[in-house]
Write a protein that holds these residues in place. Structure first.
Motif, PDB file in Angstrom:
ATOM      1  N   ILE A 153      -6.595   8.716  -7.928  1.00  0.00           N
ATOM      2  CA  ILE A 153      -7.530   7.720  -7.042  1.00  0.00           C
ATOM      3  C   ILE A 153      -7.008   6.478  -6.472  1.00  0.00           C
ATOM      4  O   ILE A 153      -7.184   6.286  -5.373  1.00  0.00           O
ATOM      5  N   LEU A 154      -6.078   5.866  -7.414  1.00  0.00           N
ATOM      6  CA  LEU A 154      -5.348   4.626  -6.651  1.00  0.00           C
ATOM      7  C   LEU A 154      -4.768   5.108  -5.278  1.00  0.00           C
ATOM      8  O   LEU A 154      -4.605   4.425  -4.302  1.00  0.00           O
ATOM      9  N   ALA A 155      -3.718   6.227  -5.726  1.00  0.00           N
ATOM     10  CA  ALA A 155      -3.000   6.566  -4.444  1.00  0.00           C
ATOM     11  C   ALA A 155      -3.694   6.918  -3.478  1.00  0.00           C
ATOM     12  O   ALA A 155      -3.300   6.670  -2.147  1.00  0.00           O
ATOM     13  N   THR A 156      -4.874   7.330  -3.501  1.00  0.00           N
ATOM     14  CA  THR A 156      -5.807   7.972  -2.119  1.00  0.00           C
ATOM     15  C   THR A 156      -6.013   6.633  -1.471  1.00  0.00           C
ATOM     16  O   THR A 156      -6.095   6.480  -0.090  1.00  0.00           O
ATOM     17  N   LEU A 158      -4.543   3.831  -1.773  1.00  0.00           N
ATOM     18  CA  LEU A 158      -3.394   3.215  -1.007  1.00  0.00           C
ATOM     19  C   LEU A 158      -2.901   3.890   0.244  1.00  0.00           C
ATOM     20  O   LEU A 158      -2.708   3.212   1.361  1.00  0.00           O
ATOM     21  N   CYS A 159      -3.104   5.075   0.155  1.00  0.00           N
ATOM     22  CA  CYS A 159      -2.707   5.738   1.436  1.00  0.00           C
ATOM     23  C   CYS A 159      -3.627   5.638   2.738  1.00  0.00           C
ATOM     24  O   CYS A 159      -3.035   5.862   3.862  1.00  0.00           O
ATOM     25  N   ALA A 160      -4.553   5.261   2.289  1.00  0.00           N
ATOM     26  CA  ALA A 160      -5.666   4.941   3.274  1.00  0.00           C
ATOM     27  C   ALA A 160      -5.554   3.648   3.965  1.00  0.00           C
ATOM     28  O   ALA A 160      -5.962   3.065   4.939  1.00  0.00           O
ATOM     29  N   ALA A 161      -4.450   2.723   3.693  1.00  0.00           N
ATOM     30  CA  ALA A 161      -4.284   1.457   4.040  1.00  0.00           C
ATOM     31  C   ALA A 161      -3.647   1.737   5.379  1.00  0.00           C
ATOM     32  O   ALA A 161      -3.041   2.792   5.837  1.00  0.00           O
ATOM     33  N   GLN A 162      -3.630   0.727   6.089  1.00  0.00           N
ATOM     34  CA  GLN A 162      -2.964   0.467   7.549  1.00  0.00           C
ATOM     35  C   GLN A 162      -1.489   0.290   7.484  1.00  0.00           C
ATOM     36  O   GLN A 162      -0.661   0.508   8.539  1.00  0.00           O
ATOM     37  N   SER A 163      -0.921  -0.317   6.558  1.00  0.00           N
ATOM     38  CA  SER A 163       0.554  -0.883   6.524  1.00  0.00           C
ATOM     39  C   SER A 163       0.851  -0.918   5.081  1.00  0.00           C
ATOM     40  O   SER A 163      -0.002  -0.919   4.046  1.00  0.00           O
TER      41      SER A 163
END
Ligand code: CTP
Ligand code: MG
Length: 548
Positions: A153-156, A158-163
């Motif tokens: 859940i956390l990784a999803t 984080l992966c959605a962040a822009q940088s």
């Protein structure tokens, strides 16, 4: 445990409105602690302590709702804040504006049956409404998530962040202790203090460690320190007569006194104090402690005594967490990375503790070309007379006014600093060199300990004494892998994976150890076997200092 703030009646300077990112996985608003705060550590602690003394923790029985509870409690005074949490059972932490209201509420509370219970008047209460018989008291539990599910859940997110920089900020936001969780920790200390005060009037139970050092994760243990507050009763150097002395029991050593105290307190918690369960006595440790679970809050507690220096160390880390806004994201990222790669562990042993890891980050930030944070000696030099602090013969003076600490000239971004951190320790000559956070310098190692980090306040001690060579090697190996991953051209490129999701990139690659090329390169034996240099002490890079 998940918390939400449900009412804020009185105006309160630290009120934080929940925003979109604060909706946690179970749909409750998870309010994070406020941002960088330049108030004195002792003032912050005292404010939290006073809030806790004006608070009660109430279990909802059956269908009793939060609104009913707040309405009922409002009869005894103004309710300033309330936080409700729990899925199996609901609890509300309720703060009054005045301590007198707590007493009024307690005076109307009943014991279920004077014959079957120990009639202990605790600020942990149950609220029962007339319809409690008609309802099942236990709600359906959604079940505990596994560590993998939580990381997924956390990784999803984080992966959605822009940088990568944003990823690091999201990591802090998602994993730091929320306002409500912090209050619960102070309340648990306050409840334990209530239980001890009868025997030792004036005692204080302080939280220390990650609950207050600015780097606490959701669910971290609560380190507590029992201070009997008897300093003012110690004899003055010049004896005057006539005078009155307490009749006391004598014991062979101070350590034995601490062990007796903790053993008795532990027994009291186990026998009389509601919600304190699974009490374990670890009295032969270097720092004797009593462990227990506080069930109503789900917090695992470690109670120690005679441990004022540990509280000062927490103040030190807390100062660093507020000196520069880059420190916290960096420490959270490193602590998270270490936990996911089993560099740290909750079990006692040769692992690198979170305290040591944080010291490694702070040292790196002191030692880097343009320091991001000052050395400890500089924090002492900025202190004024009122900051003077001598504990057990050690000078633990630190500046308390953070506005005196000059801003850093270093302008590196947090993601660059994280990668520099991995590079720095990938090549550090741990064999011959130790770290001195007081001077911010590398020093010649004093002994054969695998990792040597001088304890900032008890300078003759190594705070990483427990670390085994194997665990240090693992740390270096993983730091090298992280540094290597970051050099790959596609490191910062999100790609759509075979199942339509985004493949790990940036911080997620580092945390999960995922890299699409890694396996191929390892198969081709391009992935350099590690650790030769720390075993041999030979250098692979040139440096005049500790980098080899
Ligand atoms: N401590 C110390 N010397 C050590 C280990 C710990 O003085 N060798 C003190 C530090 O003040 C530290 C506190 O004990 O902050 C708590 O240690 P620990 O629980 O290991 O670290 P936390 O920062 O609380 O991390 P965690 O989240 O793992 O509990
Ligand atoms: Mg701890």
């Amino acid at each position: 445990k998940f918390m939400r703030r449900c009412t804020t009646q009185a105006s309160n300077s630290d009120t934080v409105e929940p925003s979109e990112h604060e909706i946690s996985s179970n749909g409750l608003n998870d309010v994070p602690s406020p941002g960088l705060d330049l108030r004195r550590f002792t003032d912050l602690q005292d404010q939290r302590r006073q809030e806790a003394l004006r608070s009660v923790l109430v279990r909802h029985v059956g269908k009793a709702t939060e609104e009913e509870l707040t309405k009922f409690c409002s009869h005894f005074g103004e309710v300033q804040n309330s936080f409700t949490y729990g899925d199996k059972e609901q609890y509300t932490l309720l703060e009054y504006t005045s301590k007198g209201s707590v007493h009024s509420l307690l005076n109307t509370a009943h014991f279920r049956s004077v014959l079957e219970v120990v009639p202990y008047r605790s600020r942990l209460l149950s609220f029962r409404t007339s319809n409690w018989m008609n309802s099942s008291s236990k709600k359906h539990s959604v079940g505990e998530m596994t560590a993998e599910q939580r990381f997924s859940i956390l990784a999803t997110k984080l992966c959605a962040a822009q940088s990568m920089e944003e990823q690091m900020r999201v990591l802090v936001r998602e994993t730091e202790l929320s306002e409500g969780e912090t209050r619960l920790r102070f309340l648990v200390c306050s409840l334990v203090e209530d239980a001890i005060t009868g025997h030792f009037p004036g005692c204080i139970v302080h939280p220390f460690g990650s609950s207050v050092n600015g780097f606490g994760n959701k669910g971290c243990d609560l380190d507590m320190y029992l201070n009997l507050n008897v300093e003012e009763h110690k004899p003055k150097k010049k004896k005057s007569f006539p005078r009155m002395e307490y009749e006391v029991k004598t014991v062979p050593t101070e350590r034995a006194a601490t062990q007796n105290l903790l053993s008795t307190v532990g027994q009291g918690l186990a026998e009389f104090v509601p919600s304190c369960r699974h009490v374990q006595y670890i009295l032969n440790a270097r720092c004797p402690l009593v462990k227990f679970m506080h069930e109503a809050t789900g917090i695992q507690c470690d109670l120690t005594s005679n441990n004022s220096i540990a509280l000062k160390s927490s103040e030190l880390l807390n100062l660093y967490s507020r000196i520069d806004p880059r420190v916290a994201p960096l420490v959270y990222a490193v602590r998270h990375w270490a936990r996911l790669h089993h560099v740290t562990s909750n079990m006692p042993g040769g692992w690198i503790t979170n305290f040591s890891l944080t010291a490694l980050v702070i040292f790196f930030l002191q030692y880097t070309d343009k320091p991001v944070v000052p050395r400890i000696d500089a924090l002492k030099e900025l202190a004024d007379k009122t900051d003077t602090c001598i504990l057990e013969g050690n000078d633990c003076t630190l500046v308390s006014d953070l506005t005196k600490v000059p801003l850093s000239e270093n302008t590196d971004s947090i993601d660059d600093l994280l990668l520099e951190f991995f590079e720095f320790y990938s090549n550090f000559n741990f064999r011959n060199c130790g770290l001195n956070l007081r001077t911010g310098e590398i020093q010649e190692k004093q002994n054969f300990d695998a990792l040597y980090i001088q304890n900032p306040f008890e300078q003759q001690l190594n705070l990483s004494k427990n670390v085994s060579m194997h665990q240090l090697e693992k740390f270096v190996q993983l730091a090298r892998e992280a540094a290597w991953m970051a050099e790959q051209p596609d490191f910062l490129q999100p790609e759509v994976g075979p199942k339509g999701g985004v493949t790990p990139w940036g911080l997620v690659s580092i945390l999960s150890g995922y890299n699409k090329r890694k396996r191929r390169l390892m198969d081709q034996k391009e992935f350099t076997p590690i650790l030769d240099s720390i075993k041999s002490g030979n250098s692979t890079r040139n440096s005049s200092h500790g980098n080899v």
